[in-house]
Write a protein that holds these residues in place. Structure first.
Motif, PDB file in Angstrom:
ATOM      1  N   VAL A   1       0.880  -1.173   0.000  1.00 47.53           N
ATOM      2  CA  VAL A   1       0.000   0.000   0.000  1.00 47.53           C
ATOM      3  C   VAL A   1       0.915   1.218   0.000  1.00 47.53           C
ATOM      4  N   MET A   2       1.060   1.807  -1.178  1.00 45.73           N
ATOM      5  CA  MET A   2       2.014   2.893  -1.390  1.00 45.73           C
ATOM      6  C   MET A   2       1.322   4.237  -1.285  1.00 45.73           C
ATOM      7  N   THR A   3       1.849   5.091  -0.443  1.00 43.74           N
ATOM      8  CA  THR A   3       1.363   6.453  -0.418  1.00 43.74           C
ATOM      9  C   THR A   3       2.150   7.306  -1.410  1.00 43.74           C
ATOM     10  N   GLY A   4       1.403   8.055  -2.176  1.00 46.45           N
ATOM     11  CA  GLY A   4       1.991   9.094  -3.011  1.00 46.45           C
ATOM     12  C   GLY A   4       1.446  10.441  -2.593  1.00 46.45           C
ATOM     13  N   GLU A   5       1.035  10.515  -1.320  1.00 47.01           N
ATOM     14  CA  GLU A   5       0.338  11.696  -0.810  1.00 47.01           C
ATOM     15  C   GLU A   5       1.347  12.732  -0.328  1.00 47.01           C
ATOM     16  N   ASP A   6       1.818  13.541  -1.246  1.00 46.05           N
ATOM     17  CA  ASP A   6       2.821  14.548  -0.908  1.00 46.05           C
ATOM     18  C   ASP A   6       2.291  15.586   0.073  1.00 46.05           C
ATOM     19  N   ARG A   7       0.978  15.824   0.094  1.00 43.55           N
ATOM     20  CA  ARG A   7       0.390  16.772   1.046  1.00 43.55           C
ATOM     21  C   ARG A   7      -0.280  16.086   2.238  1.00 43.55           C
ATOM     22  N   MET A   8      -0.274  14.746   2.264  1.00 40.22           N
ATOM     23  CA  MET A   8      -0.846  14.000   3.394  1.00 40.22           C
ATOM     24  C   MET A   8       0.063  12.820   3.716  1.00 40.22           C
ATOM     25  N   TYR A   9       1.362  13.035   3.636  1.00 44.92           N
ATOM     26  CA  TYR A   9       2.298  11.918   3.735  1.00 44.92           C
ATOM     27  C   TYR A   9       2.275  11.271   5.119  1.00 44.92           C
ATOM     28  N   GLY A  10       2.566  12.049   6.149  1.00 45.84           N
ATOM     29  CA  GLY A  10       2.549  11.488   7.493  1.00 45.84           C
ATOM     30  C   GLY A  10       1.201  10.875   7.842  1.00 45.84           C
ATOM     31  N   PRO A  11       0.087  11.590   7.649  1.00 41.57           N
ATOM     32  CA  PRO A  11      -1.210  10.986   7.955  1.00 41.57           C
ATOM     33  C   PRO A  11      -1.475   9.696   7.183  1.00 41.57           C
ATOM     34  N   SER A  12      -1.084   9.630   5.923  1.00 47.13           N
ATOM     35  CA  SER A  12      -1.370   8.416   5.145  1.00 47.13           C
ATOM     36  C   SER A  12      -0.623   7.210   5.699  1.00 47.13           C
ATOM     37  N   LEU A  13       0.549   7.428   6.292  1.00 51.04           N
ATOM     38  CA  LEU A  13       1.237   6.324   6.969  1.00 51.04           C
ATOM     39  C   LEU A  13       0.447   5.894   8.205  1.00 51.04           C
TER      40      LEU A  13
ATOM     41  N   SER B   1      10.717  11.765  16.404  1.00 51.49           N
ATOM     42  CA  SER B   1      11.408  12.013  15.132  1.00 51.49           C
ATOM     43  C   SER B   1      10.423  12.049  13.975  1.00 51.49           C
ATOM     44  N   PHE B   2       9.381  11.211  14.050  1.00 54.61           N
ATOM     45  CA  PHE B   2       8.358  11.200  13.003  1.00 54.61           C
ATOM     46  C   PHE B   2       7.660  12.549  12.915  1.00 54.61           C
TER      47      PHE B   2
ATOM     48  N   VAL C   1      10.882  10.495   7.257  1.00 53.82           N
ATOM     49  CA  VAL C   1       9.520  10.334   7.773  1.00 53.82           C
ATOM     50  C   VAL C   1       9.157   8.857   7.858  1.00 53.82           C
ATOM     51  N   LEU C   2       9.347   8.128   6.766  1.00 53.84           N
ATOM     52  CA  LEU C   2       8.964   6.713   6.740  1.00 53.84           C
ATOM     53  C   LEU C   2       9.795   5.896   7.728  1.00 53.84           C
ATOM     54  N   ASP C   3      11.085   6.150   7.790  1.00 46.46           N
ATOM     55  CA  ASP C   3      11.940   5.395   8.706  1.00 46.46           C
ATOM     56  C   ASP C   3      11.536   5.623  10.162  1.00 46.46           C
ATOM     57  N   ALA C   4      11.252   6.877  10.509  1.00 41.99           N
ATOM     58  CA  ALA C   4      10.863   7.165  11.894  1.00 41.99           C
ATOM     59  C   ALA C   4       9.541   6.489  12.237  1.00 41.99           C
ATOM     60  N   TRP C   5       8.594   6.515  11.314  1.00 38.55           N
ATOM     61  CA  TRP C   5       7.306   5.868  11.558  1.00 38.55           C
ATOM     62  C   TRP C   5       7.490   4.358  11.712  1.00 38.55           C
ATOM     63  N   THR C   6       8.288   3.758  10.831  1.00 38.24           N
ATOM     64  CA  THR C   6       8.460   2.309  10.828  1.00 38.24           C
ATOM     65  C   THR C   6       9.109   1.814  12.119  1.00 38.24           C
TER      66      THR C   6
END
Length: 330
Positions: A207-219, A252-253, A241-246
């Motif tokens: 499930v790939m986010t391409g949400e440049d204006r909703m990136y953090g929320p989409s994760l 950091s996220f 962003v992705l690494d911190a969330w994961t």
């Protein structure tokens, strides 16, 4: 073929691509153009290597950010090969077709892109096609090319055909469809609903986010991988962003997401299709694209002085330890 017991039996290539891409940022590459529209192939190698150094785990070539719908098949195939050779990363090749072109054209192009080194295809929306036609296109592409497919849900203003939840659900039952990529711009409701649908239909789907204006929320809503135009010039900001969330580092996220959101406000704004030129300007400022080929010949005209204002704001954002302070001044 493989199966996890919860979905259709999948070819082994689908599992391999999922393992390669999950949890990674796929940078949607710019296509280096001269002002007259000629492709500057001499700039590809250095640019591809820079994206890898910035943390990109794969590259998307000929996606919307790379003006894939404007590229001739010969040029797209050459770019796929050259980006693969220069980066050493998996390549997702964009496959965009006009509604009047037959499915056989898509199959022929898909086979060429496979021969050029594509690991998967990002199948762009086909304006005017019925849901049944869209499903059949993906079905035949998988059967004929034997390449994993990413279904692309792109907001209607850019695509002319934003897929409904029901279409996404049906696509994810096809054996060669390895996942879905969302770019809904500002439609948070549709983004949440399609993410939930994808997770329910195939828990193993990318499930790939391409949400440049909703990136953090989409994760936070369920995306586990990213394919981003905003990663075309500053991939390390998206990777952070992705690494911190994961890894569950929420402080950091928040900091990385705040910085990325500020960059998104600068680049993904009206005229929206101007984002490609804005990212190219930033790539030139970063030194990863020569300024003379950091050109989008297909985008809308941008106001005089926008380049200078944009780069001044990005410099300030890059130099500000607390991104929230900089964001408040945008």
């Amino acid at each position: 073929m493989t199966s996890n017991g919860t979905g259709p039996r999948r070819p082994a290539a689908v599992a391999r691509v999922r393992d390669l891409l999950r949890g990674r940022v796929v940078a949607a590459t710019l296509t280096p153009f001269h002002a007259d529209g000629r492709i500057a192939r001499e700039a590809v190698a250095g640019y591809a290597a820079a994206l890898r150094r910035g943390g990109a785990g794969a590259l998307a070539v000929g996606a919307h950010t790379g003006r894939g719908g404007r590229l001739q098949p010969d040029d797209l195939a050459v770019l796929v090969s050259e980006y693969a050779d220069a980066s050493g990363l998996p390549i997702i090749a964009g496959l965009a077709l006009a509604p009047e072109r037959p499915v056989e054209d898509a199959i022929r192009l898909g086979l060429r892109l496979r021969a050029a080194g594509a690991a998967a295809l990002l199948v762009c929306p086909v304006s005017g096609a019925s849901p049944a036609d869209i499903v059949r296109l993906h079905e035949r592409l998988g059967e004929e090319t034997e390449l994993p497919l990413m279904a692309f849900v792109l907001y209607e203003r850019a695509s002319g055909c934003q897929y409904a939840e029901e279409t996404v659900a049906e696509l994810l039952t096809l054996p060669w469809v390895c996942g879905v990529k969302l770019a809904l711009l500002d439609n948070a409701v549709a983004c949440q609903d399609i993410l939930a649908t994808a997770r329910a239909v195939d828990p193993d789907a990318l499930v790939m986010t391409g949400e440049d204006r909703m990136y953090g929320p989409s994760l936070m809503w369920g995306a586990d991988t990213a394919l981003l135009g905003i990663a075309s010039a500053l991939p390390e900001w998206s990777v952070a962003v992705l690494d911190a969330w994961t890894r569950g580092d929420h402080a950091s996220f928040v900091a990385a997401s705040t910085r990325l959101d500020a960059l998104g406000r600068l680049t993904f704004r009206e005229p929206m299709e101007g984002y490609v030129q804005r990212m190219a300007w930033i790539a030139a400022w970063q030194g990863i694209l020569p300024s003379e080929v950091a050109v989008d010949p297909f985008g809308p005209p941008l106001p005089a002085g926008e380049r200078e204002r944009l780069l001044s704001a990005v410099r300030a954002l890059a130099d500000t330890p607390d991104a929230r302070l900089c964001q408040s001044r945008l």
